[in-house]
Design a protein around this motif. Sequence first.
Motif, PDB file in Angstrom:
ATOM      1  N   THR A 164       5.803  17.933   2.291  1.00  0.00           N
ATOM      2  CA  THR A 164       4.385  18.356   2.295  1.00  0.00           C
ATOM      3  C   THR A 164       3.588  17.572   1.290  1.00  0.00           C
ATOM      4  O   THR A 164       2.658  16.960   1.382  1.00  0.00           O
ATOM      5  N   SER A 165       4.100  17.741   0.016  1.00  0.00           N
ATOM      6  CA  SER A 165       3.653  17.273  -0.885  1.00  0.00           C
ATOM      7  C   SER A 165       3.511  15.637  -1.014  1.00  0.00           C
ATOM      8  O   SER A 165       2.591  15.002  -1.502  1.00  0.00           O
ATOM      9  N   ALA A 166       4.637  15.219  -0.537  1.00  0.00           N
ATOM     10  CA  ALA A 166       4.730  13.968  -0.461  1.00  0.00           C
ATOM     11  C   ALA A 166       3.695  13.141   0.441  1.00  0.00           C
ATOM     12  O   ALA A 166       2.928  12.065   0.092  1.00  0.00           O
ATOM     13  N   ARG A 177      -1.566  10.416   2.194  1.00  0.00           N
ATOM     14  CA  ARG A 177      -2.745  10.529   2.778  1.00  0.00           C
ATOM     15  C   ARG A 177      -4.014  10.288   1.810  1.00  0.00           C
ATOM     16  O   ARG A 177      -4.901   9.866   2.259  1.00  0.00           O
ATOM     17  N   ARG A 178      -3.881  10.800   0.676  1.00  0.00           N
ATOM     18  CA  ARG A 178      -4.783  10.419  -0.551  1.00  0.00           C
ATOM     19  C   ARG A 178      -4.939   8.888  -0.779  1.00  0.00           C
ATOM     20  O   ARG A 178      -5.817   8.566  -1.133  1.00  0.00           O
ATOM     21  N   ALA A 180       0.703  -1.268   0.137  1.00  0.00           N
ATOM     22  CA  ALA A 180      -0.064   0.109   0.031  1.00  0.00           C
ATOM     23  C   ALA A 180       0.998   1.254   0.116  1.00  0.00           C
ATOM     24  O   ALA A 180       0.726   2.026  -0.786  1.00  0.00           O
ATOM     25  N   LEU A 181       1.897   1.341   0.724  1.00  0.00           N
ATOM     26  CA  LEU A 181       2.653   2.381   0.753  1.00  0.00           C
ATOM     27  C   LEU A 181       3.667   2.537  -0.446  1.00  0.00           C
ATOM     28  O   LEU A 181       3.963   3.681  -0.996  1.00  0.00           O
ATOM     29  N   GLU A 222       5.436   5.148  -5.696  1.00  0.00           N
ATOM     30  CA  GLU A 222       5.702   5.304  -7.047  1.00  0.00           C
ATOM     31  C   GLU A 222       4.831   6.300  -7.721  1.00  0.00           C
ATOM     32  O   GLU A 222       5.335   6.910  -8.797  1.00  0.00           O
ATOM     33  N   ALA A 223       3.899   6.976  -7.025  1.00  0.00           N
ATOM     34  CA  ALA A 223       3.345   8.303  -7.742  1.00  0.00           C
ATOM     35  C   ALA A 223       3.963   9.526  -7.438  1.00  0.00           C
ATOM     36  O   ALA A 223       3.658  10.566  -7.938  1.00  0.00           O
TER      37      ALA A 223
END
Length: 322
Positions: A187-189, A194-195, A142-143, A148-149
């Motif tokens: 922050t972006s990561a 969280r999404r 899951a992580l 990868e995104a």
Amino acid sequence: MSDDLPAESVERGGVERDASQSLDSVMAERRRLLSLAFRMMGTLADAEDVVQETYVRWYRLEPEERDTISTPAAWLMRVASRISLDLLGSARARRETYVGQWLPEPVPADLFADTAKAPLNSSHLAADPLDRVTLDDAVSMALLTVLEAMTPAERVTFVLHDVFGVPFDEIAGVVGRSAAATRQLATSARRHVRRGRRAQVSPDQHDQVVRAFRDATVGGDIEDLLRLLAPDVELRVDGGGFVNAAPRVIRGSDHVARWFMGVLRKQPALRLERRDTADGLGYILRMEGHRYGMLTFDVGDESVTNVWLMLNPTKLTQWSLD
């Protein structure tokens, strides 16, 4: 004859002992470095390449250069991170020509136990404690799929700070950004993470749903199976070109359920044997005494939301039939 050794022999012996102790302490970091590199790269083979190159660079240093490094463990981590950052770009290019879907490598739950809990300096955690994403040692599919995104710089920053507790001013030197820009990367990561995390369920709930999935699938009860699958469930299969696999993501509870039922009808000798994975309960696929694949699951809201089926034999090396 005196039993005393010459002074130069004593000094030489002390130097050799110091060198041996230094070598031992450097090699003792190998498992931690592999844990770091695996989170960066997503496969053990790529992680091994990173760690090997890290040690090559260490041994290429002149003795005087090594003497100036006050904390070899921190130096090794920074170098491994830079190598990972460089390799992530080329890895993405390789995956564009990958046969079928590419998935990270599923690993046992305890493979990297206790490698990320103790940062090199506990004071590193003093900064931004509320910003960190709560994670444990397990490197779940899951992580990894969320990682990868991310961009390579986001991924390196997230792993170093949120998993290993490295401060932003040190990470800035790795990714070639300012400390402020590095904070923005983190922050972006975290937004990606969280999404990608649905409503979390307890480990017991996860395993209960997964056991019911197996029972319904093996029992051929498609109605029970449909009740266990989220309406928008997704199935990804990685065959790596070695075996036949679904070339695209299979979406929707009906399509996923019928795909599994079809596989078991065609392969009645297939057996599902439980294993403890980094995501919780999973199943190794066994057929006629041979390891065939590995099933791992993401569960949210008491239903299966993602299924990952690894059939690529090069990514199954950590799973035995014992």
